[in-house]
Design a protein around this motif. Structure first.
Motif, PDB file in Angstrom:
ATOM      1  N   PRO A 151       0.815  -1.229   0.000  1.00  0.00           N
ATOM      2  CA  PRO A 151       0.000   0.000   0.000  1.00  0.00           C
ATOM      3  C   PRO A 151       0.837   1.263   0.000  1.00  0.00           C
ATOM      4  O   PRO A 151       0.406   2.303  -0.516  1.00  0.00           O
ATOM      5  CB  PRO A 151      -0.827  -0.121   1.287  1.00  0.00           C
ATOM      6  N   LEU A 152       2.058   1.182   0.559  1.00  0.00           N
ATOM      7  CA  LEU A 152       2.941   2.350   0.559  1.00  0.00           C
ATOM      8  C   LEU A 152       3.339   2.704  -0.874  1.00  0.00           C
ATOM      9  O   LEU A 152       3.211   3.854  -1.310  1.00  0.00           O
ATOM     10  CB  LEU A 152       4.179   2.043   1.397  1.00  0.00           C
ATOM     11  N   LEU A 153       3.799   1.687  -1.627  1.00  0.00           N
ATOM     12  CA  LEU A 153       4.184   1.917  -3.022  1.00  0.00           C
ATOM     13  C   LEU A 153       2.964   2.177  -3.905  1.00  0.00           C
ATOM     14  O   LEU A 153       3.011   3.009  -4.821  1.00  0.00           O
ATOM     15  CB  LEU A 153       4.969   0.708  -3.554  1.00  0.00           C
ATOM     16  N   GLY A 154       1.871   1.460  -3.618  1.00  0.00           N
ATOM     17  CA  GLY A 154       0.645   1.679  -4.379  1.00  0.00           C
ATOM     18  C   GLY A 154       0.114   3.083  -4.192  1.00  0.00           C
ATOM     19  O   GLY A 154      -0.316   3.746  -5.152  1.00  0.00           O
ATOM     20  N   GLY A 155       0.144   3.577  -2.956  1.00  0.00           N
ATOM     21  CA  GLY A 155      -0.297   4.939  -2.689  1.00  0.00           C
ATOM     22  C   GLY A 155       0.589   5.962  -3.376  1.00  0.00           C
ATOM     23  O   GLY A 155       0.127   7.006  -3.832  1.00  0.00           O
ATOM     24  N   LEU A 156       1.889   5.633  -3.478  1.00  0.00           N
ATOM     25  CA  LEU A 156       2.842   6.550  -4.089  1.00  0.00           C
ATOM     26  C   LEU A 156       2.723   6.590  -5.611  1.00  0.00           C
ATOM     27  O   LEU A 156       2.737   7.668  -6.220  1.00  0.00           O
ATOM     28  CB  LEU A 156       4.266   6.134  -3.687  1.00  0.00           C
ATOM     29  N   PHE A 157       2.581   5.410  -6.239  1.00  0.00           N
ATOM     30  CA  PHE A 157       2.639   5.330  -7.696  1.00  0.00           C
ATOM     31  C   PHE A 157       1.285   5.152  -8.394  1.00  0.00           C
ATOM     32  O   PHE A 157       1.168   5.403  -9.593  1.00  0.00           O
ATOM     33  CB  PHE A 157       3.569   4.188  -8.115  1.00  0.00           C
ATOM     34  N   ILE A 158       0.263   4.694  -7.673  1.00  0.00           N
ATOM     35  CA  ILE A 158      -1.040   4.451  -8.298  1.00  0.00           C
ATOM     36  C   ILE A 158      -2.044   5.541  -7.940  1.00  0.00           C
ATOM     37  O   ILE A 158      -2.707   6.099  -8.817  1.00  0.00           O
ATOM     38  CB  ILE A 158      -1.582   3.060  -7.924  1.00  0.00           C
ATOM     39  N   LEU A 159      -2.166   5.857  -6.660  1.00  0.00           N
ATOM     40  CA  LEU A 159      -3.120   6.894  -6.258  1.00  0.00           C
ATOM     41  C   LEU A 159      -2.576   8.272  -6.620  1.00  0.00           C
ATOM     42  O   LEU A 159      -1.453   8.628  -6.256  1.00  0.00           O
ATOM     43  CB  LEU A 159      -3.387   6.822  -4.752  1.00  0.00           C
ATOM     44  N   SER A 160      -3.362   9.041  -7.338  1.00  0.00           N
ATOM     45  CA  SER A 160      -2.911  10.364  -7.781  1.00  0.00           C
ATOM     46  C   SER A 160      -3.136  11.435  -6.725  1.00  0.00           C
ATOM     47  O   SER A 160      -2.469  12.464  -6.714  1.00  0.00           O
ATOM     48  CB  SER A 160      -3.656  10.753  -9.060  1.00  0.00           C
ATOM     49  N   THR A 187      -2.219   5.100 -14.393  1.00  0.00           N
ATOM     50  CA  THR A 187      -1.171   5.009 -13.365  1.00  0.00           C
ATOM     51  C   THR A 187      -0.868   3.575 -12.945  1.00  0.00           C
ATOM     52  O   THR A 187       0.163   3.320 -12.321  1.00  0.00           O
ATOM     53  CB  THR A 187      -1.561   5.821 -12.106  1.00  0.00           C
ATOM     54  N   VAL A 188      -1.733   2.623 -13.281  1.00  0.00           N
ATOM     55  CA  VAL A 188      -1.477   1.228 -12.892  1.00  0.00           C
ATOM     56  C   VAL A 188      -0.540   0.520 -13.867  1.00  0.00           C
ATOM     57  O   VAL A 188      -0.014  -0.555 -13.553  1.00  0.00           O
ATOM     58  CB  VAL A 188      -2.792   0.413 -12.790  1.00  0.00           C
ATOM     59  N   LYS A 189      -0.309   1.082 -15.042  1.00  0.00           N
ATOM     60  CA  LYS A 189       0.399   0.336 -16.090  1.00  0.00           C
ATOM     61  C   LYS A 189       1.848   0.014 -15.728  1.00  0.00           C
ATOM     62  O   LYS A 189       2.271  -1.144 -15.810  1.00  0.00           O
ATOM     63  CB  LYS A 189       0.326   1.103 -17.415  1.00  0.00           C
ATOM     64  N   LEU A 190       2.608   1.012 -15.331  1.00  0.00           N
ATOM     65  CA  LEU A 190       4.020   0.770 -15.018  1.00  0.00           C
ATOM     66  C   LEU A 190       4.195  -0.152 -13.807  1.00  0.00           C
ATOM     67  O   LEU A 190       4.996  -1.099 -13.869  1.00  0.00           O
ATOM     68  CB  LEU A 190       4.754   2.094 -14.798  1.00  0.00           C
ATOM     69  N   ILE A 267      -9.795  11.859   6.220  1.00  0.00           N
ATOM     70  CA  ILE A 267      -8.399  11.688   5.800  1.00  0.00           C
ATOM     71  C   ILE A 267      -8.345  11.454   4.294  1.00  0.00           C
ATOM     72  O   ILE A 267      -9.064  10.601   3.762  1.00  0.00           O
ATOM     73  CB  ILE A 267      -7.754  10.497   6.554  1.00  0.00           C
ATOM     74  N   ASP A 268      -7.487  12.192   3.575  1.00  0.00           N
ATOM     75  CA  ASP A 268      -7.395  12.053   2.119  1.00  0.00           C
ATOM     76  C   ASP A 268      -6.777  10.713   1.740  1.00  0.00           C
ATOM     77  O   ASP A 268      -6.122  10.062   2.560  1.00  0.00           O
ATOM     78  CB  ASP A 268      -6.578  13.196   1.517  1.00  0.00           C
ATOM     79  N   GLU A 269      -6.958  10.311   0.460  1.00  0.00           N
ATOM     80  CA  GLU A 269      -6.617   8.955   0.051  1.00  0.00           C
ATOM     81  C   GLU A 269      -5.120   8.632   0.156  1.00  0.00           C
ATOM     82  O   GLU A 269      -4.743   7.520   0.528  1.00  0.00           O
ATOM     83  CB  GLU A 269      -7.116   8.669  -1.368  1.00  0.00           C
ATOM     84  N   LYS A 270      -4.241   9.587  -0.141  1.00  0.00           N
ATOM     85  CA  LYS A 270      -2.807   9.314  -0.044  1.00  0.00           C
ATOM     86  C   LYS A 270      -2.376   9.146   1.412  1.00  0.00           C
ATOM     87  O   LYS A 270      -1.599   8.239   1.751  1.00  0.00           O
ATOM     88  CB  LYS A 270      -1.999  10.426  -0.718  1.00  0.00           C
ATOM     89  N   THR A 271      -2.884  10.002   2.288  1.00  0.00           N
ATOM     90  CA  THR A 271      -2.575   9.871   3.712  1.00  0.00           C
ATOM     91  C   THR A 271      -3.176   8.585   4.268  1.00  0.00           C
ATOM     92  O   THR A 271      -2.552   7.880   5.070  1.00  0.00           O
ATOM     93  CB  THR A 271      -3.114  11.078   4.496  1.00  0.00           C
ATOM     94  N   ALA A 272      -4.389   8.253   3.819  1.00  0.00           N
ATOM     95  CA  ALA A 272      -5.036   7.013   4.251  1.00  0.00           C
ATOM     96  C   ALA A 272      -4.230   5.799   3.820  1.00  0.00           C
ATOM     97  O   ALA A 272      -4.142   4.800   4.551  1.00  0.00           O
ATOM     98  CB  ALA A 272      -6.457   6.941   3.703  1.00  0.00           C
ATOM     99  N   ALA A 273      -3.621   5.859   2.625  1.00  0.00           N
ATOM    100  CA  ALA A 273      -2.771   4.756   2.161  1.00  0.00           C
ATOM    101  C   ALA A 273      -1.569   4.576   3.080  1.00  0.00           C
ATOM    102  O   ALA A 273      -1.129   3.448   3.345  1.00  0.00           O
ATOM    103  CB  ALA A 273      -2.312   5.010   0.729  1.00  0.00           C
ATOM    104  N   ASN A 274      -1.043   5.692   3.603  1.00  0.00           N
ATOM    105  CA  ASN A 274       0.071   5.605   4.554  1.00  0.00           C
ATOM    106  C   ASN A 274      -0.382   4.982   5.868  1.00  0.00           C
ATOM    107  O   ASN A 274       0.353   4.196   6.482  1.00  0.00           O
ATOM    108  CB  ASN A 274       0.667   6.997   4.806  1.00  0.00           C
ATOM    109  N   TYR A 275      -1.589   5.338   6.310  1.00  0.00           N
ATOM    110  CA  TYR A 275      -2.145   4.701   7.508  1.00  0.00           C
ATOM    111  C   TYR A 275      -2.322   3.190   7.283  1.00  0.00           C
ATOM    112  O   TYR A 275      -2.057   2.384   8.178  1.00  0.00           O
ATOM    113  CB  TYR A 275      -3.501   5.321   7.867  1.00  0.00           C
ATOM    114  N   LEU A 276      -2.785   2.828   6.079  1.00  0.00           N
ATOM    115  CA  LEU A 276      -2.952   1.409   5.766  1.00  0.00           C
ATOM    116  C   LEU A 276      -1.607   0.697   5.792  1.00  0.00           C
ATOM    117  O   LEU A 276      -1.499  -0.431   6.294  1.00  0.00           O
ATOM    118  CB  LEU A 276      -3.614   1.248   4.392  1.00  0.00           C
TER     119      LEU A 276
END
Length: 411
Positions: A151-160, A187-190, A267-276
């Motif tokens: 989720p850390l990498l997914g939040g960084l590279f997938i969630l805009s 954003t999911v392609k790479l 909580i916004d989606e990128k911050t929530a991804a960090n919580y996850l």
């Protein structure tokens, strides 16, 4: 662990990491594709549905492959399916067709079914029987490491992090909206291209490695019938039920985590991804701690204690909301840590020659991850995401019973 099992243990542990990474990108994909494909909560829960239904459909075929060709062939087949599914994300993103995303996820999960059908029972026999639960929990700890990173990498590279307000949406032309949504989907392609390449490299490495086939006496996979039916093992039946409800609960808790934080704590989606990611770090730590505690507490008792803790925490999540419930959900991840491998090892104990088919049946029960998120998504659409967390709350009662009483082997 005997020295001759050390290299197989390391190679198989790599597989635990890979499927843990794939599993734990789903909580990122749910809010991402919900936005990119403009879905309801129920529709977005089909992401989990398509993923986990593969376990139900493919578990028996996977078991048959193990029987006919052995564990190593099954593992290679699983890795190839995994890679194909990852590569399918590219045309899915190019077309922004939700059904193609679901197909890609189904293919990935089909590959993971092969991997889990092979690797879980393999771990239980790579050493002394009394250490099976501890050994499996140790390997699954690296699954937990992947769960933290994904989720850390997914939040960084997938969630805009781009969320349109109602006013912004209304002001956009159809063409502008299409460009925005295409950019979100792309954003999911790479990330999935890289995943596919890595999985293929691991498949080549395993193909060229000497992985011993476990052929202990009594470990063929003949399916008994009549009075000798495998279903005479009551602890296996309860184990299948416990795994069904546990996986359903785990998927519900993680998949709607970001959505819950946004709705109840703002909580916004990128911050929530960090919580996850932090929550799944607790999941990993919990698995290492649980592995240590099993030296002093029997696995079934520890399982019951952890299930009871989650019942209490999810009660808080359903009633209160806000930051206290965010921390409650993080606690739930910690206490879920030992559940899958412990239920698995307790379910197949003392099965002898029926171990492989018993393993396939327990893997089939992972279909709970396809069913309960659909129920939860529907409740969320009709009521609220907070009320919807009563679904995993109820699931943990079954896990508690299995640990307390249902896991006991009848003479």
């Amino acid at each position: 662990m005997k020295n001759r099992y050390l290299v197989p243990f390391i190679l198989l542990t790599t597989l635990f990491f890979l499927w843990g990474f794939a599993h734990n990108l789903n909580p990122i994909l749910i809010p991402h594709l919900k936005k990119a494909c403009q879905l309801s909560d129920f529709q977005s829960s089909l992401i989990d549905g398509s993923f986990f239904i593969a376990y139900f459909i493919m578990a028996i075929p996977a078991g048959m492959v193990m029987k006919r060709f052995g564990y190593k062939t099954g593992i290679i087949a699983g890795l190839l399916l995994f890679a194909i599914g990852a590569f399918l994300f590219i045309p899915a993103a190019n077309t922004r067709v939700f059904g193609l995303f679901l197909t890609a996820l189904f293919v990935i999960a089909s590959g993971l079914t092969f991997l889990e059908t092979a690797a879980n029972p393999y771990m239980t026999v790579l050493g002394e029987p009394e250490g099976a639960a501890q050994r499996l929990n140790l390997a699954q700890s690296f699954n937990g490491l992947a769960a933290t990173i994904a989720p850390l990498l997914g939040g960084l590279f997938i969630l805009s992090g781009n969320t349109l307000t109602s006013a912004e949406t209304a002001s956009m032309t159809t063409e502008q909206m299409s460009v925005f949504l295409d950019g979100e989907a792309a954003t999911v392609k790479l990330p999935y291209l890289i995943i596919g390449i890595i999985v293929l490299l691991v498949a080549v490495l395993l193909y060229k490695s000497k992985l011993p086939e476990i052929t202990e006496a009594g470990h063929d996979i003949e399916l008994p019938t009549g009075s000798q039916s495998i279903m005479r093992h009551k602890h296996l039946i309860w184990g299948i039920a416990a795994q069904f409800f546990y996986v359903g609960a785990q998927v519900c808790v993680s998949s709607f985590f970001i959505r819950y934080l946004g709705k109840t704590a703002g909580i916004d989606e990128k911050t929530a991804a960090n919580y996850l990611s932090a929550a799944l770090l607790c999941f990993m730590v919990g698995r290492f701690i649980g592995t240590f505690l099993m030296k002093y507490i029997s696995p079934n008792i520890l399982l019951a204690i952890y299930a009871l803790a989650n019942i209490v925490l999810l009660t808080v999540v359903v009633i209160y909301g806000g930051m206290i419930s965010v921390y409650g959900l993080i606690g739930v991840e910690f206490f879920m840590s030992i559940m899958f491998p412990t239920i698995f090892s307790l379910s197949i104990q003392s099965l002898g020659k029926e171990t492989k088919i018993g393993s396939s049946l327990v893997i089939m029960s992972i279909v709970g991850g396809a069913i309960f998120p659909l129920i939860m998504g529907r409740i969320s659409d009709l009521m609220s995401i907070q009320v919807a967390y009563s679904v995993p709350l109820l699931c943990f009662f079954v896990v508690f019973y299995f640990g307390w009483k249902g896991s006991k082997v009848k003479a």
